[in-house]
Design an enzyme around this catalytic site. Structure first.
Site, short mmCIF file in Angstrom:
data_model
loop_
_atom_site.label_atom_id
_atom_site.label_comp_id
_atom_site.label_asym_id
_atom_site.label_seq_id
_atom_site.Cartn_x
_atom_site.Cartn_y
_atom_site.Cartn_z
CG ASP A 88 4.60 7.19 -8.96
OD1 ASP A 88 3.74 7.97 -8.29
OD2 ASP A 88 4.35 6.58 -9.63
CD GLU A 111 0.76 7.71 -6.11
OE1 GLU A 111 -0.86 8.82 -6.59
OE2 GLU A 111 1.12 6.82 -7.01
#
Length: 523
Positions: free
Chosen positions: A210, A255
Site C-alpha cells: 500500500d 501501489e
C-alpha cells in the site's frame, strides 16, 4: 461474411490446436475484501472461513491467486489503519482459520498475497501511543514536528500533513487516524522486514504494498522528485533483500499512483510489478467512448520503459478498478456490452491482471468508499445465508446481479470472465508476451501483438456496436490468419479480412504461412 471462415468461440480444430499449449496458471489475481465476501457464522461480516468456502468458485473462474485487503486488527471497517501486524482481525477469524485458508488455496493451485500497509499505522497502534512521549524508544518511529516545522505544509497528495495531539503535531498525510511511519529509523526498518518474514513463514506468497511511493515522498514539492523516488526505491530494495532470505520467490506488487511510466519504472526493480493505473484509465475510456485511446502504443511504451529501467522483461499488473475507485460497471453506466469488451481487453493483456471481487458479475459502486466495497452478491436474495450485511447499500445500488443469477447463463458477464481467463491458460503469449503495435486504421478497433517463446498472437477488439472489418497485414514476416479464440459466434475470417461483430474480440495466431481456420457457420 464468407461461410468458409467462420469460427465459433469454443471450437478447437487441428489447425488451431498446435498453438494452444497445456493448461498453465492464468496469472490472474482476484482482490477480496474479506468483510464483504462471504459470512459463515451469521454475524453479517465476511470471514476467512468464507473465503475458504468460496475457493471452488475462484478455481472455476480460473484465477491463480488471491489478494486479501488487510486482515489485521484495526479500529476501522477497511483495515488500512493497523494496530497489530502479527495478528488476525478477530471479526475475520483466527490464525488457525488463516492457515487453513492458505493451505486450501495452495492445494487448489492458488497463491495468497496480503495487503501490507507500512506507510502508516493506526493512531491506536501501541507504537504510536508510546511515541507521544518524547523520551520513548518509539519516538523516532513516527514524524513529530519541531518548533521550526511549517505546520501549514501541503502533502504530496494535496492534503494536510500535520495533525495536533495535545501540544504536539504528528505527520499523517492520509488521515489524522493514520500517522506516518518514519523510515529514516533503522529499528523501524528492521521491524517491518521482520513482519514481512513472519507472514511468509506462515505460507503467504507475497504482498500488495500500500502507498508504495509515499514512504519518503511526503510533501507537495516532492511529487516528482527523483531524489524522493530513489529514497523510496532504496528502502524497497532493502525490504526485498530481507524477504528473499525467507522466500526468494516472494511476489511484490506496489501501489504506485502516477500517470507517467517513467515515474513508476524505478519501483519495478525491487518489486515484481506496480499496478498499471495509466492503462486502466485507457481501457475504461476506450470501452466507454467506443474509440481506442492508444492502448497498443501505451502497452509497447510501458514495456520499453520498464525494460530500460531493469534490463529485463517486467510482468505488468493491469486492472480496471479496485477498492479505491468507482467500480468500472458504474463508469460504463451499466452497459453490459461495454463491460464485456473492457473485460476482454484487460484479460488479453500480458502480465498478472487483477479482478476486483464482484467485477465479474457487474456489481456497481461509487463514492463514498463503503459503496465501492459493498457486499458480494452470491444469491438473488441479498438475505440468503452467506450474504454479508455489514453495509446496507442504498436502494439505487440494488441490482439484479449475482453469481446465482449468472452461473448458468452462457451469455452472462460471469461466464465471459470465465471464458477469457481460461483463454490465458492455454495461450501462453497472453500471459507473458512482449507487445507490438498493430495498426488498424479504425478507431473503433483496437489491436496489439504479443510474442513469446510459444509463438505470436494478434489480439483484436471491436469497441463499437456495429460489425467492423480489419484487413490483416503481415508484421516482421508473420501473418495473422488463424483464429484461435473469439467471443462472438459470427466472427469471420475471409481471406485477409477479419469481421468482428459488435463488441467482439478475437485472438489470431501468427505464422510465416497463412493458414485459415474453416468451421461451420453457426447462427
Amino acid at each position: 461474411m464468407a461461410a468458409s471462415a467462420v469460427a465459433q468461440a469454443p471450437a478447437l480444430t487441428p489447425a488451431t490446436a498446435r498453438a494452444l499449449g497445456p493448461a498453465a496458471p492464468s496469472g490472474v489475481y482476484y482482490e477480496i475484501f474479506v468483510r464483504s465476501f462471504y459470512d459463515t457464522n451469521g454475524d453479517g461480516i465476511g470471514d476467512l472461513d468464507g473465503v475458504t468456502k468460496k475457493l471452488p468458485y475462484l478455481e472455476s473462474l480460473g484465477v491463480s491467486g488471491i489478494w486479501l485487503i488487510p486482515i489485521f486488527p484495526s479500529p476501522s471497517y477497511h483495515g488500512y489503519d493497523i494496530t497489530h501486524y502479527r495478528a488476525i482481525n478477530p471479526q475475520y477469524g483466527t490464525m488457525a482459520d488463516f492457515e487453513r485458508l492458505v493451505k486450501a488455496a495452495h492445494a487448489d493451485g492458488m497463491k495468497v498475497i496480503l495487503d501490507m500497509v507500512i506507510n502508516h499505522t493506526s493512531n491506536e497502534n501501541p507504537w504510536f501511543l508510546a511515541s507521544r512521549d518524547p523520551h520513548s524508544a518509539y519516538r523516532d518511529w513516527y514524524y513529530w514536528a519541531s518548533p521550526d516545522t511549517r505546520l501549514d505544509a501541503k502533502s504530496s497528495m494535496g492534503g494536510k500533513v500535520w495533525h495536533k495531539s495535545g501540544r504536539q503535531h504528528y505527520m499523517g498525510i492520509f488521515s489524522r487516524d493514520m500517522p506516518d511511519l518514519n523510515y529514516h529509523t533503522p529499528a523501524l526498518r528492521r521491524e517491518m522486514i521482520s513482519i514481512g518474514q513472519y507472514w511468509l513463514k506462515r505460507g503467504v506468497n507475497g504482498y500488495r504494498l500500500d502507498a508504495a511511493k509515499y514512504l519518503l515522498d511526503k510533501f507537495w514539492n516532492q511529487r516528482h522528485s527523483m531524489r524522493a523516488i530513489d529514497a523510496d526505491v532504496a528502502w524497497w530494495k532493502q525490504y526485498r533483500d530481507g524477504l528473499d532470505k525467507v522466500d526468494p520467490q516472494t511476489y511484490l506488487v506496489g501501489e504506485v499512483w502516477d500517470s507517467h511510466y517513467r515515474h513508476m519504472a524505478p519501483f519495478v526493480g525491487p518489486l515484481n510489478a506496480v499496478f498499471d493505473f495509466p492503462m486502466a484509465k485507457r481501457l475504461v475510456a476506450s470501452a466507454e467512448t467506443g474509440h481506442d485511446d492508444g492502448i497498443g502504443r501505451a502497452l509497447v511504451h510501458m514495456q520499453r520503459i520498464y525494460r530500460s529501467a531493469t534490463g529485463h522483461y517486467v510482468m505488468d499488473a493491469p486492472l480496471l478498478s479496485n477498492f479505491d475507485q468507482q467500480r468500472v460497471m458504474t463508469d460504463l453506466h451499466g452497459n453490459l456490452d461495454k463491460m464485456k469488451v473492457a473485460a476482454a481487453m484487460l484479460l488479453t493483456l500480458p502480465g498478472n491482471p487483477y479482478v476486483y471481487y464482484g467485477e465479474e458479475i457487474g456489481m456497481r459502486g461509487t463514492k463514498p468508499d463503503p459503496l465501492d466495497r459493498e457486499p458480494m452478491r452470491w444469491n438473488i436474495s441479498p438475505t440468503a445465508p452467506g450474504e454479508t450485511t455489514w453495509e446496507t447499500p442504498p436502494a439505487w445500488l440494488h441490482e439484479d446481479v449475482s453469481v446465482q443469477a449468472e452461473q448458468n447463463d452462457p451469455h452472462s458477464l460471469l461466464n465471459r470472465y470465465r471464458e477469457l481467463i481460461h483463454w490465458r491458460m492455454h495461450i501462453a503469449p497472453l500471459r507473458d508476451g512482449v507487445a507490438g503495435v498493430y495498426a488498424t486504421g479504425n478507431p473503433a478497433l483496437v489491436a496489439w501483438r504479443l510474442t513469446d517463446r510459444a509463438g505470436s498472437v494478434l489480439v483484436a477488439h471491436n469497441l463499437s456496436g456495429q460489425t467492423q472489418r480489419l484487413t490483416l497485414h503481415s508484421v516482421g514476416g508473420l501473418q495473422y490468419q488463424t483464429l484461435l479464440r473469439t467471443t462472438r459466434t459470427w466472427t469471420a475470417l475471409d481471406g485477409d479480412v477479419l469481421s468482428l461483430p459488435a463488441y467482439g474480440s478475437a485472438v489470431l495466431e501468427g505464422s510465416t504461412t497463412a493458414t485459415q481456420t474453416n468451421s461451420r457457420r453457426t447462427p
